[in-house]
Design a protein around this motif. Sequence first.
Motif, PDB file in Angstrom:
ATOM      1  N   PRO A 226      17.923  89.878   6.550  1.00 15.64           N
ATOM      2  CA  PRO A 226      18.639  89.834   5.275  1.00 15.64           C
ATOM      3  C   PRO A 226      19.534  88.600   5.166  1.00 15.64           C
ATOM      4  O   PRO A 226      19.652  88.022   4.084  1.00 15.64           O
ATOM      5  CB  PRO A 226      19.474  91.112   5.286  1.00 15.64           C
ATOM      6  CG  PRO A 226      18.743  92.036   6.187  1.00 15.64           C
ATOM      7  CD  PRO A 226      18.133  91.170   7.246  1.00 15.64           C
ATOM      8  N   PHE A 229      17.398  85.780   4.161  1.00 13.78           N
ATOM      9  CA  PHE A 229      16.924  86.044   2.794  1.00 13.78           C
ATOM     10  C   PHE A 229      17.977  85.606   1.787  1.00 13.78           C
ATOM     11  O   PHE A 229      17.694  84.901   0.816  1.00 13.78           O
ATOM     12  CB  PHE A 229      16.650  87.546   2.657  1.00 13.78           C
ATOM     13  CG  PHE A 229      16.097  87.962   1.324  1.00 13.78           C
ATOM     14  CD1 PHE A 229      14.737  87.951   1.085  1.00 13.78           C
ATOM     15  CD2 PHE A 229      16.946  88.390   0.315  1.00 13.78           C
ATOM     16  CE1 PHE A 229      14.225  88.349  -0.143  1.00 13.78           C
ATOM     17  CE2 PHE A 229      16.445  88.779  -0.913  1.00 13.78           C
ATOM     18  CZ  PHE A 229      15.081  88.764  -1.132  1.00 13.78           C
ATOM     19  N   VAL A 230      19.215  86.025   2.085  1.00  9.18           N
ATOM     20  CA  VAL A 230      20.334  85.683   1.218  1.00  9.18           C
ATOM     21  C   VAL A 230      20.526  84.164   1.176  1.00  9.18           C
ATOM     22  O   VAL A 230      20.719  83.567   0.120  1.00  9.18           O
ATOM     23  CB  VAL A 230      21.591  86.409   1.748  1.00  9.18           C
ATOM     24  CG1 VAL A 230      22.846  85.763   1.245  1.00  9.18           C
ATOM     25  CG2 VAL A 230      21.548  87.878   1.383  1.00  9.18           C
ATOM     26  N   ARG A 232      18.297  81.778   1.745  1.00  2.00           N
ATOM     27  CA  ARG A 232      17.223  81.097   1.002  1.00  2.00           C
ATOM     28  C   ARG A 232      17.329  81.363  -0.487  1.00  2.00           C
ATOM     29  O   ARG A 232      17.000  80.502  -1.302  1.00  2.00           O
ATOM     30  CB  ARG A 232      15.857  81.535   1.544  1.00  2.00           C
ATOM     31  CG  ARG A 232      15.554  80.926   2.912  1.00  2.00           C
ATOM     32  CD  ARG A 232      14.176  81.302   3.415  1.00  2.00           C
ATOM     33  NE  ARG A 232      14.053  82.733   3.602  1.00  2.00           N
ATOM     34  CZ  ARG A 232      13.059  83.458   3.095  1.00  2.00           C
ATOM     35  NH1 ARG A 232      12.096  82.872   2.413  1.00  2.00           N
ATOM     36  NH2 ARG A 232      13.020  84.754   3.299  1.00  2.00           N
TER      37      ARG A 232
END
Lengths: 366, 507
Positions: A226, A229-230, A232
Amino acid sequence: MSQPANMPRWASLWLMPLLNLFAALFVSGLVIALIGEDPVECLKLMINGAFGYPEGIGYTLFYTTSFIFTGLAVAAAFHAGLFNIGGEGQMYLAGLGVTLVCLQFDYLPAYVVIPLAMLAAIVFGGAWALVPGYLQAKRGSHIVVTTIMFNFIASSLMTWLLVDKLRMEGSQTPATREFAQNAWVPMLHELFAPLGFELPNTPLNASFFLALVALVLFYLVVWHSPKGFVTRTVGLNEKAARYAGIPVDKVVIAVMCVSGALAGLAAINELLGSTHRMNMGFTNGIGFVGIAVALMGRNHPVGILLSALLFGALTQGGLDLSFEKPAITREMIIFTQGLIILFCGALENLFQTPLSAAFKRMLKNQ
Amino acid sequence: MAELAIELIGVNKHFGEVHANKNITFGVRKGTVHGIIGENGAGKSTLMSIIYGYYQADSGTIKINGKAERIRSSHAAIGLGIGMVHQHFMLVDPFTVLENIVLGAEGGMTLDGSLAAARTHLQKLNQDYGLQVDPDAIVGELGVGTQQRVEILKTLYRGADVLILDEPTAVLTPQEADDLFRILRLLREQGKTVILITHKLREVMDITDDVTVMRAGEIVGQVRTADVTKEDLADLMVGRKVNMHLDKAAAVPGEKVLGVSGLNLVDGRGVALLKDISFDLHAGEIVGIAGVSGNGQSELLEVLSGMRDATSGSVQFKGQELVTLKTREPKAAAYRKLGIAHIPEDRSREGMVKDFMTFENAILGYHDDPSVRRGFLFNRKAIIERCRRFIDEFDVRPALTHRRIGLFSGGNQQKVILAREIHANPDLLLIGQPTRGVDIGAIEFIHKRLMQLRDEGKALLLVSVELDEIMALSDRIIVMNGGAISGELPAAEATATSLGLLMGGHK
């Protein structure tokens, strides 16, 4: 609407960087020919210097280690859409952290002082990137400008400290005293000797494994967690990040800290792996090469490993070459590095149009 | 057969592997209004870009007034008497109308001479076509409808005989659209040819003489408008029977889910964007917010979804006050956890990350949820399984979890977003422009799905600039104008005219 490129993925991932590399080497060859040397012979000498004998390989991998860290530093920030040019300063300041720990605590056993020094590298490197990160997130000061300025500040600060505060008593050189052996990161030839492997005596040390671990962790965090993910999301589409409830400013600050910490780890390789003392200007452009490494490696760990290896080989092979050929100076090697950066970074898509046209023709003929 | 202003014979255009225009052959009769309709990605824009010189065709012939021409640039197109009014206006806001019109056609060393000449010319055009535009007005201060007329004047000033209008009514109120059509009819009477690109069938029926229907890069129908019905055209566009009528049972509103009262939003420059907004929303009902875009609807959605802080007022969600709610994480994340899902108006820039794969977009906003994590890493398998379910349930095509979402069509992107937001099982769903840039087949699907959610007892707040959509879906309609609510009425009593008046600010 732009016309989509007609290139298979493998071509844009592998073929294009290779073409760019060959173009850079070709131009270097022309210049070498101009100064009256034989480019083919020079290339052979360089490759041989980097990979041709055990010591050469050891040195190449030693340089590679630092480049992996500074390359990862640039790539980490890049994934959040930030261009961290301050790796040089962050590494320098991390060196200060390492030095302070070692000067104070190098009487402690290795398993205490080395982790402590690593922690100091991470904290000091991260903190030096925190300020530009904070200014970018909260004040909108452009990260490229602030990180460049922080390189200069770091350089001046360290000059003052090394000349006036940290210099070894009774010495004229702006360098600290040598750290006690407890603080030395074990050399590879020392590690492998008990196992019966005879490795040459080179500065290649256990930091190399740390770099490999960092590469794997980088991959997992960026693409499989996560947090990545955050990061990117912020890098690719800040509006979508706000929509998704991601605290963009916190992410920017945190990623810059991680980036600075990664650059800082390069100081461990240099200071505790090789010189065992702090010299003025020990970073020697490693932070800047990290930019090229990340650009050429497409911000992916596999690419970064390969391009760090390339730049490691260039550094080591180049040094060997300049021993053999006095006409080829250290500046000549830096010139070649510069050309590679130019072709792989700034002119990255130089061959895209002709190449995609070629692929189009190939597909038609099939 | 009347003379043809534009004729295309066997025109083809490829983008990589995409065959955007396949063997296009059609003609536009001189002095007519010619509609070009088709779903998103049908190739309308590509075709117009070829005629206007942005792209060159790979093969085929283009004839202007019967003569074969190669149009290598928009400059060449203008030279041939073709003008284009883009969906997004190409105007310089701080300039006057006159300066905007002269821009790009200045001529001479100094401006004064050409400005004076332009003024005379402009007055004549103004008169001839009933455009009523003040040459000295600052363009930025004009309404959208008037700005559009400036664009039309610009093309006429450059001597256009053929005008291409790309989705011209997207930004207009129904009344403004009527006004535009009046001007287009006048243009036709004066012998100009108009090409109208649109996806609104009502407009096609209203104003065009001929219609060309495109689907998947091909022309699938060329008809006289008088010979067909709306339904015929819809079927042609989609390539199958479309049920344009939505079966809607009466709403059974439950308890109050959202209570907005006295909500105000003032931006940094002191401009009031939301003025004293008050309304209620109950479980099991759809409230539609109508209005010309830019009248506060976007800001209302931003405040209600937590992306922006209100200046004053109250928002009660299930009895909890949201405006003064203190949260550690950003409000958008906190609201989502409370049960407010949001399908943003600007799908491609807010609702998704184009460079992310489908499965990554399937968890955007829910990426911290325990169901997608395993320790500090993602549970990749669970995420991909969830994405696969979304794809199956919402019929996303192509059915690929590992494909950059930017490569999907608008309708399929929207389905992924809708699936994601519904999956969270929210009590309140905020929906902005659910079918903007979405093809008709997908519109039908999305509308049915939204009705289903209402019947399951969700509260839905729908913001759309498509009046047809608002009227078809909503149980109650709120109209916004200038950041304030200008009226509220039950959907059953709403007509395009009554809504249009409210949208224009008349009470």
